[in-house]
Motif scaffolding. Structure first.
Motif, PDB file in Angstrom:
ATOM      1  N   ILE A   1       5.355   2.868   5.040  1.00 18.06           N
ATOM      2  CA  ILE A   1       6.397   3.299   5.966  1.00 18.06           C
ATOM      3  C   ILE A   1       6.748   2.184   6.950  1.00 18.06           C
ATOM      4  CG2 ILE A   1       6.930   4.912   7.838  1.00 18.06           C
ATOM      5  CD1 ILE A   1       5.142   6.956   6.336  1.00 18.06           C
ATOM      6  N   ALA A   2       5.731   1.510   7.468  1.00 16.04           N
ATOM      7  CA  ALA A   2       5.968   0.419   8.417  1.00 16.04           C
ATOM      8  C   ALA A   2       6.726  -0.731   7.762  1.00 16.04           C
ATOM      9  CB  ALA A   2       4.630  -0.075   8.978  1.00 16.04           C
ATOM     10  N   ALA A   3       6.377  -1.055   6.532  1.00 17.26           N
ATOM     11  CA  ALA A   3       7.053  -2.142   5.816  1.00 17.26           C
ATOM     12  C   ALA A   3       8.531  -1.826   5.604  1.00 17.26           C
ATOM     13  CB  ALA A   3       6.370  -2.387   4.472  1.00 17.26           C
ATOM     14  N   LEU A   4       8.815  -0.579   5.282  1.00 19.55           N
ATOM     15  CA  LEU A   4      10.200  -0.160   5.073  1.00 19.55           C
ATOM     16  C   LEU A   4      10.968  -0.179   6.397  1.00 19.55           C
ATOM     17  CD1 LEU A   4      11.786   0.868   2.539  1.00 19.55           C
ATOM     18  CD2 LEU A   4      11.387   3.182   3.388  1.00 19.55           C
TER      19      LEU A   4
ATOM     20  N   GLN B   1      10.311  -1.918   9.125  1.00 18.19           N
ATOM     21  CA  GLN B   1      10.431  -3.254   9.707  1.00 18.19           C
ATOM     22  C   GLN B   1      11.258  -4.214   8.859  1.00 18.19           C
ATOM     23  OE1 GLN B   1       6.336  -4.398  10.258  1.00 18.19           O
ATOM     24  NE2 GLN B   1       5.914  -2.702  11.672  1.00 18.19           N
ATOM     25  N   GLY B   2      11.661  -3.768   7.669  1.00 10.54           N
ATOM     26  CA  GLY B   2      12.455  -4.627   6.814  1.00 10.54           C
ATOM     27  C   GLY B   2      11.648  -5.610   5.998  1.00 10.54           C
ATOM     28  N   SER B   3      10.326  -5.407   5.945  1.00  8.76           N
ATOM     29  CA  SER B   3       9.481  -6.290   5.130  1.00  8.76           C
ATOM     30  C   SER B   3       9.758  -6.088   3.649  1.00  8.76           C
ATOM     31  CB  SER B   3       8.001  -6.025   5.424  1.00  8.76           C
ATOM     32  OG  SER B   3       7.702  -6.239   6.789  1.00  8.76           O
ATOM     33  N   ILE B   4      10.251  -4.904   3.307  1.00  4.13           N
ATOM     34  CA  ILE B   4      10.672  -4.610   1.934  1.00  4.13           C
ATOM     35  C   ILE B   4      12.049  -3.950   1.978  1.00  4.13           C
ATOM     36  CG2 ILE B   4       8.338  -4.365   1.004  1.00  4.13           C
ATOM     37  CD1 ILE B   4       8.645  -1.316   1.237  1.00  4.13           C
TER      38      ILE B   4
ATOM     39  N   GLY C   1       0.808  -1.204   0.000  1.00  3.52           N
ATOM     40  CA  GLY C   1       0.000   0.000   0.000  1.00  3.52           C
ATOM     41  C   GLY C   1       0.842   1.255   0.000  1.00  3.52           C
ATOM     42  N   ALA C   2       0.353   2.279   0.694  1.00  6.07           N
ATOM     43  CA  ALA C   2       1.077   3.554   0.791  1.00  6.07           C
ATOM     44  C   ALA C   2       0.846   4.122   2.178  1.00  6.07           C
ATOM     45  CB  ALA C   2       0.588   4.518  -0.283  1.00  6.07           C
ATOM     46  N   GLY C   3       1.332   5.337   2.400  1.00  7.72           N
ATOM     47  CA  GLY C   3       1.128   5.948   3.702  1.00  7.72           C
ATOM     48  C   GLY C   3       1.776   5.135   4.807  1.00  7.72           C
TER      49      GLY C   3
END
Length: 357
Positions: free
Chosen positions: A193-196, A198-201, A187-189
């Motif tokens: 930000i959380a994915a980035l 936490q290292g998910s992406i 998604g976005a927002g």
């Protein structure tokens, strides 16, 4: 006349099936601005519903700004703005007849023509994607171009979205096969930000104001910046028209007067944007759109402002670039490039009159 509820359901279901491969529009994700926006000043004129792929996204800023400036009313049309962050749902609503227009990415018109549906961009807001490929600060040394996408987890709005297409194009252009990396729907927002964080992406594609927040927090660095015409040419080989007002061609032909009023309003807004500062633009928008603060929001608008046209006219070579990108990966477009009539995916009839009116 009352619409047959069975027919309406069938139309909606058909539209959903047609749009499954395309999924969401670029940068469509969870947003706090779902549903309908507050109505603007009412006038004695036609009523039009427009679905926006995220009202608070800077790439779609002209939609809400037009209402806030009172330009819809000035043009003699009553517009109800609705926000549906999932672009596939916004386009489905258009095909089903639930709304008369959609503010989203131009690439939908090409995809839909390949499926036998005639939809056209009536006002072209932008000449560049407005997208940014951000790399996690932890991966900044390891990922320096699309050639380094191999084995990486790359964030996209959703698999099959415009961000997905652009990511795949950047990979293949730099020698990385699509099967060599993993697209991750984030998604976005805040979800991006959380994915980035936490290292998910390892990297991902998104737009402002998410970009501004990521940079402000030091969570990522820019790899590809497609918020400007120059950035679009460098990354994609040409101008890439994205955000636009697109509508069913049949509806446009039957409602030319109303369509002209919409074009008049949006072109007036684009001209207004070109003569005002980012801070002045930000001041006109709802206060809660500036979630990172007024200064950061104005900075996000400043960074994205170059993507917008000043007259709503489609860039001459832009459609060819979009077709080339879609043809590289999209199952409904690849191999059909010769049968796609780009002239039917947009019209300059109304914006030309708006410019001289």
């Amino acid at each position: 006349m009352r619409r047959n509820p069975i027919g309406r359901t069938t139309a909606a279901a058909l539209a959903a099936v047609l749009l499954l491969p395309l999924a969401a529009c670029a940068n469509d994700a969870a947003s706090s601005h779902n549903g309908a926006a507050p109505a603007g000043r009412q006038v004695d004129g036609p009523k039009v519903k427009i679905m926006v792929g995220g009202l608070d996204k800077v790439i779609y800023l002209p939609a809400m700004l037009t209402q806030r400036l009172g330009f819809f009313a000035d043009a003699g049309v009553n517009v109800e703005l609705m926000s549906e962050p999932a672009g596939v749902n916004a386009t489905t609503a258009l095909l089903a007849g639930d709304v008369q227009g959609t503010v989203g990415f131009y690439d939908h018109t090409i995809d839909l023509q390949a499926k036998g549906k005639n939809v056209e961009s009536v006002v072209q807001f932008s000449q560049a994607p407005g997208e940014v490929e951000l790399v996690s600060t932890k991966q900044a040394e390891a990922i320096r171009s699309g050639a380094d996408f191999k084995g990486k987890k790359l964030g996209v709005t959703s698999v099959g979205s415009s961000t997905d297409f652009l990511t795949k194009y950047l990979a293949v252009k730099n020698g990385t096969a699509v099967a060599e990396f993993s697209p991750i729907a984030v998604g976005a927002g805040q979800t991006f930000i959380a994915a980035l964080q936490q290292g998910s992406i390892d990297a991902g594609m998104t737009t402002d104001p998410t970009v501004a927040t990521v940079l402000d927090k030091g969570l990522g660095k820019i790899l590809y910046d497609m918020r400007t015409p120059e950035g679009s040419r460098e990354a994609l080989g040409g101008l890439y028209p994205s955000s636009s007002l697109y509508m069913n061609t049949d509806w446009v032909e039957k409602n030319k007067d109303t369509t002209q009023k919409l074009a008049n309003a949006f072109v007036k807004t684009l001209k207004w944007m070109s003569t005002h500062t980012p801070a002045e633009i930000a001041e006109k928008m709802p206060a809660d759109y500036a979630q990172g603060g007024a200064e950061q929001y104005a900075a996000a608008i400043k960074a994205t402002l170059p993507m917008f046209t000043t007259d709503g006219v489609m860039p001459a070579d832009g459609p060819k670039t979009v077709l080339a990108v879609l043809a590289a990966f999209h199952p409904d477009v690849k191999g059909k490039e010769g049968s796609i009539d780009l002239a039917r995916t947009y019209t300059t009839e109304f914006v030309s009159k708006a410019a001289t009116g």
